[in-house]
Scaffold this motif. Sequence first.
Motif, PDB file in Angstrom:
ATOM      1  N   ALA A 192       5.299  19.048  15.067  1.00 50.73           N
ATOM      2  CA  ALA A 192       5.835  18.080  14.117  1.00 50.73           C
ATOM      3  C   ALA A 192       5.626  18.619  12.709  1.00 50.73           C
ATOM      4  CB  ALA A 192       5.126  16.741  14.267  1.00 50.73           C
ATOM      5  N   ARG A 193       6.652  18.456  11.889  1.00 47.01           N
ATOM      6  CA  ARG A 193       6.562  18.854  10.481  1.00 47.01           C
ATOM      7  C   ARG A 193       7.032  17.680   9.637  1.00 47.01           C
ATOM      8  NH1 ARG A 193       9.505  20.496   6.236  1.00 47.01           N
ATOM      9  NH2 ARG A 193      11.459  20.470   7.355  1.00 47.01           N
ATOM     10  N   LEU A 194       6.186  17.249   8.712  1.00 45.66           N
ATOM     11  CA  LEU A 194       6.558  16.164   7.813  1.00 45.66           C
ATOM     12  C   LEU A 194       7.645  16.670   6.870  1.00 45.66           C
ATOM     13  CD1 LEU A 194       6.115  13.280   6.850  1.00 45.66           C
ATOM     14  CD2 LEU A 194       4.247  14.121   5.408  1.00 45.66           C
ATOM     15  N   ALA A 195       8.832  16.095   7.002  1.00 47.69           N
ATOM     16  CA  ALA A 195       9.976  16.562   6.226  1.00 47.69           C
ATOM     17  C   ALA A 195      10.191  15.756   4.953  1.00 47.69           C
ATOM     18  CB  ALA A 195      11.243  16.505   7.082  1.00 47.69           C
ATOM     19  N   LYS A 196       9.848  14.449   5.006  1.00 43.79           N
ATOM     20  CA  LYS A 196      10.145  13.595   3.859  1.00 43.79           C
ATOM     21  C   LYS A 196       9.178  12.429   3.826  1.00 43.79           C
ATOM     22  CE  LYS A 196      14.007  10.971   1.881  1.00 43.79           C
ATOM     23  NZ  LYS A 196      15.385  10.513   2.113  1.00 43.79           N
ATOM     24  N   VAL A 197       8.749  12.056   2.623  1.00 42.03           N
ATOM     25  CA  VAL A 197       7.923  10.872   2.407  1.00 42.03           C
ATOM     26  C   VAL A 197       8.709   9.945   1.497  1.00 42.03           C
ATOM     27  CG1 VAL A 197       5.743   9.984   1.491  1.00 42.03           C
ATOM     28  CG2 VAL A 197       5.801  12.216   2.630  1.00 42.03           C
ATOM     29  N   GLN A 220       0.854  -1.200   0.000  1.00 43.46           N
ATOM     30  CA  GLN A 220       0.000   0.000   0.000  1.00 43.46           C
ATOM     31  C   GLN A 220       0.885   1.244   0.000  1.00 43.46           C
ATOM     32  OE1 GLN A 220      -3.543  -0.041   0.549  1.00 43.46           O
ATOM     33  NE2 GLN A 220      -3.719   2.165   0.472  1.00 43.46           N
ATOM     34  N   GLN A 221       0.591   2.168  -0.875  1.00 41.65           N
ATOM     35  CA  GLN A 221       1.342   3.419  -0.941  1.00 41.65           C
ATOM     36  C   GLN A 221       0.613   4.492  -0.139  1.00 41.65           C
ATOM     37  OE1 GLN A 221       4.448   3.839  -2.322  1.00 41.65           O
ATOM     38  NE2 GLN A 221       4.271   1.629  -2.401  1.00 41.65           N
ATOM     39  N   PRO A 222       1.329   5.490   0.363  1.00 40.73           N
ATOM     40  CA  PRO A 222       0.685   6.531   1.150  1.00 40.73           C
ATOM     41  C   PRO A 222      -0.251   7.380   0.290  1.00 40.73           C
ATOM     42  CG  PRO A 222       2.980   7.078   0.764  1.00 40.73           C
ATOM     43  CD  PRO A 222       2.763   5.683   0.245  1.00 40.73           C
ATOM     44  N   ASP A 223      -1.203   7.962   0.959  1.00 41.46           N
ATOM     45  CA  ASP A 223      -2.128   8.872   0.304  1.00 41.46           C
ATOM     46  C   ASP A 223      -1.333  10.073  -0.205  1.00 41.46           C
ATOM     47  OD1 ASP A 223      -4.002  11.314   0.376  1.00 41.46           O
ATOM     48  OD2 ASP A 223      -5.375   9.621   0.576  1.00 41.46           O
ATOM     49  N   PRO A 224      -1.632  10.558  -1.412  1.00 42.88           N
ATOM     50  CA  PRO A 224      -0.901  11.715  -1.937  1.00 42.88           C
ATOM     51  C   PRO A 224      -0.994  12.951  -1.043  1.00 42.88           C
ATOM     52  CG  PRO A 224      -2.293  10.720  -3.633  1.00 42.88           C
ATOM     53  CD  PRO A 224      -2.616  10.038  -2.342  1.00 42.88           C
ATOM     54  N   ALA A 225      -1.975  12.976  -0.137  1.00 40.17           N
ATOM     55  CA  ALA A 225      -2.109  14.117   0.767  1.00 40.17           C
ATOM     56  C   ALA A 225      -0.940  14.211   1.745  1.00 40.17           C
ATOM     57  CB  ALA A 225      -3.421  14.023   1.534  1.00 40.17           C
ATOM     58  N   PHE A 226      -0.238  13.091   1.958  1.00 46.77           N
ATOM     59  CA  PHE A 226       0.921  13.127   2.847  1.00 46.77           C
ATOM     60  C   PHE A 226       2.107  13.686   2.077  1.00 46.77           C
ATOM     61  CE2 PHE A 226      -1.220   9.421   5.047  1.00 46.77           C
ATOM     62  CZ  PHE A 226      -1.690  10.181   6.095  1.00 46.77           C
ATOM     63  N   THR A 227       2.230  14.998   2.102  1.00 43.08           N
ATOM     64  CA  THR A 227       3.320  15.664   1.410  1.00 43.08           C
ATOM     65  C   THR A 227       4.135  16.459   2.412  1.00 43.08           C
ATOM     66  OG1 THR A 227       1.899  17.548   0.914  1.00 43.08           O
ATOM     67  CG2 THR A 227       2.062  15.843  -0.780  1.00 43.08           C
TER      68      THR A 227
END
Length: 133
Positions: A88-93, A3-10
């Motif tokens: 928290a800041r999402l830095a990388k997917v 399963q790949q992550p939802d494109p919203a996780f940027t």
Amino acid sequence: MEQQPDPAFTPGLTAQVELTVTDSDTAQALGSGDVPVLGTPRVLALAEAATVVATAQLMPAGMSTVGARVELDHKAPTPVGRTVVAQARLAKVNGRRLLFEVTVTDGSATVAEGRIERVLIDRQKFVEKAFGQ
């Protein structure tokens, strides 16, 4: 198929949570030391909570994240009664892996900072595997 992550996780996705430190949050209470200040395990739990909040509204149905790796520098003591904020800041997917940069502050002072990696999982399959089903 994985399963790949939802494109919203940027990268750039953020969230924050607050905690007013109580006696139960101290190193003494948590068994991580003998001083009456915010304990490192509670700092980590707060930072992880911010990563969970960051993904919560965009989480695909049936999916969740689990912590996989933590790097945390606890830099300053925080006494009971003070309020700290974890951001928290999402830095990388990278596929199912989500790398967050986290900071915990007490006013303008940095209490802790680091990185937390979470992995996107199928919740039901994960729980079944954990219980040997």
